[in-house]
Design a protein around this motif. Structure first.
Motif, PDB file in Angstrom:
ATOM      1  N   LEU A 454       0.834  -1.206   0.000  1.00  0.00           N
ATOM      2  CA  LEU A 454       0.000   0.000   0.000  1.00  0.00           C
ATOM      3  C   LEU A 454       0.869   1.257   0.000  1.00  0.00           C
ATOM      4  CD1 LEU A 454      -2.755  -1.100   2.547  1.00  0.00           C
ATOM      5  CD2 LEU A 454      -3.149  -0.478   0.144  1.00  0.00           C
ATOM      6  N   ALA A 455       1.944   1.224   0.780  1.00  0.00           N
ATOM      7  CA  ALA A 455       2.838   2.387   0.858  1.00  0.00           C
ATOM      8  C   ALA A 455       3.477   2.667  -0.490  1.00  0.00           C
ATOM      9  CB  ALA A 455       3.900   2.150   1.922  1.00  0.00           C
ATOM     10  N   LEU A 464      -0.144   2.580   6.866  1.00  0.00           N
ATOM     11  CA  LEU A 464       0.188   2.625   8.291  1.00  0.00           C
ATOM     12  C   LEU A 464      -0.849   1.863   9.106  1.00  0.00           C
ATOM     13  CD1 LEU A 464       2.182   3.752  10.356  1.00  0.00           C
ATOM     14  CD2 LEU A 464       0.749   5.798  10.511  1.00  0.00           C
ATOM     15  N   ALA A 465      -2.125   2.037   8.756  1.00  0.00           N
ATOM     16  CA  ALA A 465      -3.185   1.316   9.468  1.00  0.00           C
ATOM     17  C   ALA A 465      -3.027  -0.194   9.286  1.00  0.00           C
ATOM     18  CB  ALA A 465      -4.551   1.768   8.967  1.00  0.00           C
ATOM     19  N   ALA A 466      -2.679  -0.618   8.071  1.00  0.00           N
ATOM     20  CA  ALA A 466      -2.492  -2.048   7.808  1.00  0.00           C
ATOM     21  C   ALA A 466      -1.331  -2.623   8.619  1.00  0.00           C
ATOM     22  CB  ALA A 466      -2.264  -2.282   6.313  1.00  0.00           C
ATOM     23  N   MET A 467      -0.226  -1.867   8.692  1.00  0.00           N
ATOM     24  CA  MET A 467       0.929  -2.355   9.437  1.00  0.00           C
ATOM     25  C   MET A 467       0.678  -2.350  10.942  1.00  0.00           C
ATOM     26  SD  MET A 467       2.866  -3.537   7.243  1.00  0.00           S
ATOM     27  CE  MET A 467       3.825  -4.214   8.586  1.00  0.00           C
ATOM     28  N   ALA A 485       7.938  -0.053  10.995  1.00  0.00           N
ATOM     29  CA  ALA A 485       8.808   1.120  11.114  1.00  0.00           C
ATOM     30  C   ALA A 485       9.124   1.709   9.735  1.00  0.00           C
ATOM     31  CB  ALA A 485      10.087   0.748  11.848  1.00  0.00           C
ATOM     32  N   PHE A 486       9.339   0.861   8.744  1.00  0.00           N
ATOM     33  CA  PHE A 486       9.622   1.331   7.376  1.00  0.00           C
ATOM     34  C   PHE A 486       8.466   2.175   6.824  1.00  0.00           C
ATOM     35  CE2 PHE A 486       9.089   0.434   2.783  1.00  0.00           C
ATOM     36  CZ  PHE A 486      10.227   1.064   2.308  1.00  0.00           C
ATOM     37  N   VAL A 487       7.243   1.651   6.985  1.00  0.00           N
ATOM     38  CA  VAL A 487       6.065   2.381   6.510  1.00  0.00           C
ATOM     39  C   VAL A 487       5.880   3.669   7.322  1.00  0.00           C
ATOM     40  CG1 VAL A 487       3.541   2.299   6.363  1.00  0.00           C
ATOM     41  CG2 VAL A 487       4.900   0.347   5.577  1.00  0.00           C
ATOM     42  N   ALA A 488       6.140   3.620   8.613  1.00  0.00           N
ATOM     43  CA  ALA A 488       6.006   4.814   9.444  1.00  0.00           C
ATOM     44  C   ALA A 488       6.973   5.910   8.994  1.00  0.00           C
ATOM     45  CB  ALA A 488       6.240   4.456  10.906  1.00  0.00           C
ATOM     46  N   LEU A 492       5.980   9.600   7.761  1.00  0.00           N
ATOM     47  CA  LEU A 492       6.508  10.805   8.408  1.00  0.00           C
ATOM     48  C   LEU A 492       7.244  11.703   7.408  1.00  0.00           C
ATOM     49  CD1 LEU A 492       7.786   9.021  11.630  1.00  0.00           C
ATOM     50  CD2 LEU A 492       6.068  10.833  11.618  1.00  0.00           C
ATOM     51  N   GLN A 493       7.983  11.095   6.503  1.00  0.00           N
ATOM     52  CA  GLN A 493       8.713  11.886   5.512  1.00  0.00           C
ATOM     53  C   GLN A 493       7.767  12.632   4.574  1.00  0.00           C
ATOM     54  OE1 GLN A 493      11.105   8.746   3.836  1.00  0.00           O
ATOM     55  NE2 GLN A 493      12.888   9.246   5.096  1.00  0.00           N
TER      56      GLN A 493
END
Length: 535
Positions: A454-455, A464-467, A485-488, A492-493
């Motif tokens: 998704l990301a 983020l919701a899925a992870m 953490a990767f998706v987060a 954030l970026q």
């Protein structure tokens, strides 16, 4: 330039009052002003809890309770002392047993009695110079900033020829911790091209081990052991590798050789006991588990596995009454929910082996109630042992659920998956168990990848919701935690800094690193979070 110790806070630990005062006075002659004293390990721990000390002078023999080495181990593991603290162990003994036992948690120096103020001052100043050289690196390591620590090693290696070997050793270890395998291999090979050094040879062995090249790893560890017979880390890795190769006999022999050099390691004695038990060598297992319990009595490294292992030995040796007493003891010694589950499971298996099926069933019902009352999932070992008893007593659904949870959270750990399959096999569920294992593995992979896909499609809130959902379902799966953490970071970026999400991501990474240390993504993602926090 002489070090000024006037601002340093010092602690003297000795069970003899005269020696405490003598060491205090020597520190004052060295320029120290703030000197406190403790007469035993318990009192010293309380002092260490109350303040940070710059210098600790600790006698090895402290009477009843903890000895000096056990005090140091606990202080380091509980982070009561930092990398800047100088810890000097003082002893009248010339035996190497206790020095060899301090492999991982070493003091900064040893002093044999009698000592003088001049000798103490000389040692303190040498340590202070070394501490200063490594201060920034040590701080970065404490903060798990591996990339920064590696860069600091390179900066210092450019001009510090005195500490070059130690800096190279430290850099290699950091590269392994950061998952920079190729760079670590290059460093170790460069070192070994100049001369044979045990830590570099062992480093290459660790890389081969991590990559699944167990025969090559074994060869490296054997060379390291032959070149440096006192380098115990090589023995531990060699035994671990021999187990992966299915060579339990030689693994047991390797650990026995290490214990001849250093007999007072609770963890190594426990490991020997487990190997001997696996091989059916009950006499060796019995002695090793008892030694582990004895030397670990006052140590933070005391392990419940030694008690549980001894109980299994007693049971297999037809000493069920003693086994049950040991199981009661382990529950008294360790107030841990997983230990309680494992002890109860072992008790139930004893009754099963004795054909006391009503008692075994009652224990299984107790375990079911304990599981319902828990706020967290049991660890993998506890889950396996509880499931084994559940299957033996006819509580199939509960057992299968536990085993499925183990597979989902550890879908890439083939050794653990084999243990799950062995539990199914022992319950005459080989084919069904194999199908369940494969289904759980597929489910874990799907959960692991869902948010990442998704990301990559730019759907960051949905990703983020899925992870988060995947992490909640599989809280001990390292791959899921890394992907969260990767998706987060991507979120954030793109969408801006969120302090709560940064901390949530750090917690996920810490847990991932605990479950699967030495992953490259740990340091990379931690660095990315640090940059996001600073912008």
């Amino acid at each position: 330039m002489a070090t000024n110790f006037a601002s340093h806070h010092c602690l003297v630990v000795d069970d003899f009052q005269g020696m405490r005062y003598l060491m205090r006075d020597m520190l004052r002659e060295c320029g120290a002003v703030h000197v406190e004293m403790a007469s035993n390990g318990k009192e010293a721990l309380q002092r260490l809890l109350e303040r940070r000390y710059d210098i600790v002078l600790c006698d090895y023999n402290l009477g009843q309770g903890k000895n000096g080495q056990q005090l140091l181990e606990e202080a380091k593991l509980r982070q009561l002392i930092g990398p800047a603290t100088t810890w000097i162990m003082i002893t009248a003994e010339k035996s190497s047993d206790w020095i060899m036992g301090a492999v991982e948690y070493q003091p900064d120096s040893y002093l044999l009695k009698p000592i003088t103020a001049d000798l103490l001052l000389s040692r303190l100043e040498k340590i202070a110079v070394r501490k200063q050289a490594f201060a920034d690196i040590a701080q970065a390591m404490s903060n798990k900033q591996y990339t920064r620590a590696i860069a600091l090693c390179d900066e210092r290696l450019a001009y510090d020829t005195v500490n070059a070997s130690e800096l190279q050793r430290l850099k290699g270890s950091l590269l392994l911790d950061a998952g920079e395998i190729d760079a670590a291999q290059k460093l170790y090979e460069t070192v070994l091209a100049n001369r044979e050094i045990a830590w570099a040879r062992t480093g290459l062995g660790r890389i081969c081990f991590q990559q699944g090249e167990y025969e090559a790893a074994r060869d490296h560890f054997q060379i390291s052991r032959e070149q440096a017979p006192g380098y115990l880390e090589a023995y531990d890795w060699l035994a671990r590798t021999q187990q992966r190769l299915g060579d339990a006999e030689h693994a047991e022999s390797t650990l026995s050789a290490a214990l001849k050099l250093s007999p007072n390691s609770p963890l190594r004695q426990k490991s020997l006991g487990e190997l001997a038990l696996q091989r059916g060598d009950l006499d060796v297992a019995d002695a090793a588990f008892r030694k582990s319990i004895a030397v670990g009595e006052h140590s933070i490294l005391k392990t419940p596995e030694a008690y549980l292992g001894l109980a299994k030995v007693c049971s297999k040796s037809s000493r069920s009454d003693e086994a049950l007493k040991v199981l009661k003891s382990v529950q008294h010694q360790f107030s841990d929910d997983d230990v309680a589950l494992r002890a109860k499971s072992a008790e139930g298996m004893i009754y099963t082996q004795e054909n006391q099926l009503s008692k075994a069933g009652a224990v299984a019902n107790e375990l079911k109630q304990m599981l319902q009352e828990r706020a967290t999932r049991p660890d993998s070992t506890a889950s396996l042992e509880v499931a084994e008893l559940m299957l033996a007593t006819g509580q199939r659904d509960q057992a299968v659920s536990l085993l499925q949870d183990v597979v989902r959270n550890n879908h890439e750990d083939n050794l653990l998956i084999d243990k799950v399959q062995a539990v199914f096999d022992s319950a005459n569920m080989k084919a069904e168990g194999s199908n369940l294992v494969e289904a759980c593995r597929r489910e874990a992979v799907e959960l692991m990848n869902s948010g990442v896909l998704l990301a990559r499609d730019g759907k960051l809130p949905e990703a983020l919701a899925a992870m988060r959902g995947a992490r909640d379902k599989l809280p001990a799966n390292a791959r899921v935690l890394f992907n969260f953490a990767f998706v987060a970071v991507m979120y954030l970026q793109k969408l801006g800094t969120d302090e709560a999400l940064i901390e949530e991501s750090r917690q996920a990474l810490r847990e991932a690193n605990r479950v699967s240390p030495g992953e490259k993504r740990f340091s990379q993602l931690m660095d990315a979070l640090n940059k996001l926090e600073q912008r």
